[in-house]
Motif scaffolding. Structure first.
Motif, PDB file in Angstrom:
ATOM      1  N   VAL A   1       0.815  -1.196   0.036  1.00  0.00           N
ATOM      2  CA  VAL A   1      -0.140   0.190  -0.043  1.00  0.00           C
ATOM      3  C   VAL A   1       0.871   1.207  -0.061  1.00  0.00           C
ATOM      4  O   VAL A   1       1.979   1.252   0.874  1.00  0.00           O
ATOM      5  CB  VAL A   1      -0.858   0.062   1.211  1.00  0.00           C
TER       6      VAL A   1
ATOM      7  N   ARG B   1       1.749   4.385   1.388  1.00  0.00           N
ATOM      8  CA  ARG B   1       1.093   5.076   2.670  1.00  0.00           C
ATOM      9  C   ARG B   1       1.732   6.376   2.824  1.00  0.00           C
ATOM     10  O   ARG B   1       1.466   7.168   3.785  1.00  0.00           O
ATOM     11  CB  ARG B   1       1.694   4.149   3.844  1.00  0.00           C
TER      12      ARG B   1
ATOM     13  N   SER C   1      -4.231   9.820   1.222  1.00  0.00           N
ATOM     14  CA  SER C   1      -5.148   8.625   1.441  1.00  0.00           C
ATOM     15  C   SER C   1      -4.500   7.390   2.076  1.00  0.00           C
ATOM     16  O   SER C   1      -5.053   6.234   2.158  1.00  0.00           O
ATOM     17  CB  SER C   1      -6.144   8.357   0.245  1.00  0.00           C
TER      18      SER C   1
ATOM     19  N   ALA D   1      -6.431   3.667   3.261  1.00  0.00           N
ATOM     20  CA  ALA D   1      -6.228   2.648   2.297  1.00  0.00           C
ATOM     21  C   ALA D   1      -5.798   1.376   3.195  1.00  0.00           C
ATOM     22  O   ALA D   1      -6.187   0.202   3.042  1.00  0.00           O
ATOM     23  CB  ALA D   1      -5.277   2.801   1.271  1.00  0.00           C
TER      24      ALA D   1
ATOM     25  N   THR E   1      -7.912  -1.833   4.152  1.00  0.00           N
ATOM     26  CA  THR E   1      -7.224  -3.151   3.794  1.00  0.00           C
ATOM     27  C   THR E   1      -7.266  -4.230   4.875  1.00  0.00           C
ATOM     28  O   THR E   1      -7.602  -5.309   4.740  1.00  0.00           O
ATOM     29  CB  THR E   1      -5.688  -3.064   3.231  1.00  0.00           C
TER      30      THR E   1
END
Length: 223
Positions: A89, A91, A95, A99, A103
């Motif tokens: 992801v 990070r 966002s 996220a 997840t």
């Protein structure tokens, strides 16, 4: 055979020989259903040791750079990390936190294990830092129990999280499951989120024996 089972069968004995993990309280991890594993984060190899000692596969968020490397080394890293349960992801964006949270929620709603480091980053000095409240949001949104854990000694084998780890013994200690059903429907109350997070971090501190610092690790690193 799944890729996870293959990795454990092939690399498991090698990593066990290198790290000689002493595991305490692994019976505290429920045999089925959604579970959040929440613990301290000392160095890079924590995310290699945790899947090694858990009988169930542990899914966790990782930097997308771990799976975007070039060449043979990059492809091997991507194969390994996605095989053991890492979900890449980004990070860093605005966002990124949302996220990661969504997840984790999806993994838990599928009845699986989600591993998380509430500090949000590796400890800069071996002490335990303030937890981010994402852990509280996850347990309150999904009802999944939290099993706290402590990594002990991994930073001695890989100081600073860089380079090839040296052989040695590490300890992984799991605490008893924690449930917070008394706070059902309060996943948007910031006081509740902080109380739940602090409860988890207190148990991680007890398991690890680390000194606690009431500030975020990211702030300590930036100072």
């Amino acid at each position: 055979m799944s890729r996870f089972a293959l990795i454990k069968a092939v690399l498991g004995p090698i990593m066990r020989l290198m790290f000689r993990p002493q595991v305490e309280g692994v019976e505290n991890i429920p045999g089925d259903g959604p579970v959040i594993l929440a613990g301290n984060h000392l160095t890079f190899i924590d995310s290699m040791v945790l899947p090694l000692v858990s009988k169930r596969q542990v899914f966790f968020i990782g930097k997308d750079e771990y799976v975007t490397g070039k060449g043979v080394k990059g492809r091997l890293m991507a194969w390994f990390f996605t095989g053991v349960g890492m979900i890449p992801v980004d990070r860093d964006g605005a966002s990124g936190g949302v996220a990661a949270l969504m997840t984790g929620r999806r993994i838990l709603e599928e009845g699986r294990i989600f591993g998380i480091y509430p500090e949000g980053t590796r400890s800069p000095d071996g002490r335990l830092y303030r937890g981010r409240t994402g852990i509280a949001r996850l347990t309150l949104m999904t009802g999944a129990p939290v099993v706290p854990f402590a990594m002990i000694g991994t930073d001695k084998l890989q100081p600073g999280g860089r380079g090839i780890p040296r052989p040695g013994r590490v300890t992984v200690r799991f605490g008893e499951p924690m449930e917070f059903s008394r706070y059902d429907g309060m996943d948007r109350d910031r006081y509740v989120l902080r109380a739940v997070t602090d409860s988890v971090m207190t148990e991680v501190m007890r398991l690890s024996g680390q000194e606690y610092v009431d500030m975020y690790a990211t702030k300590a690193k930036a100072a």
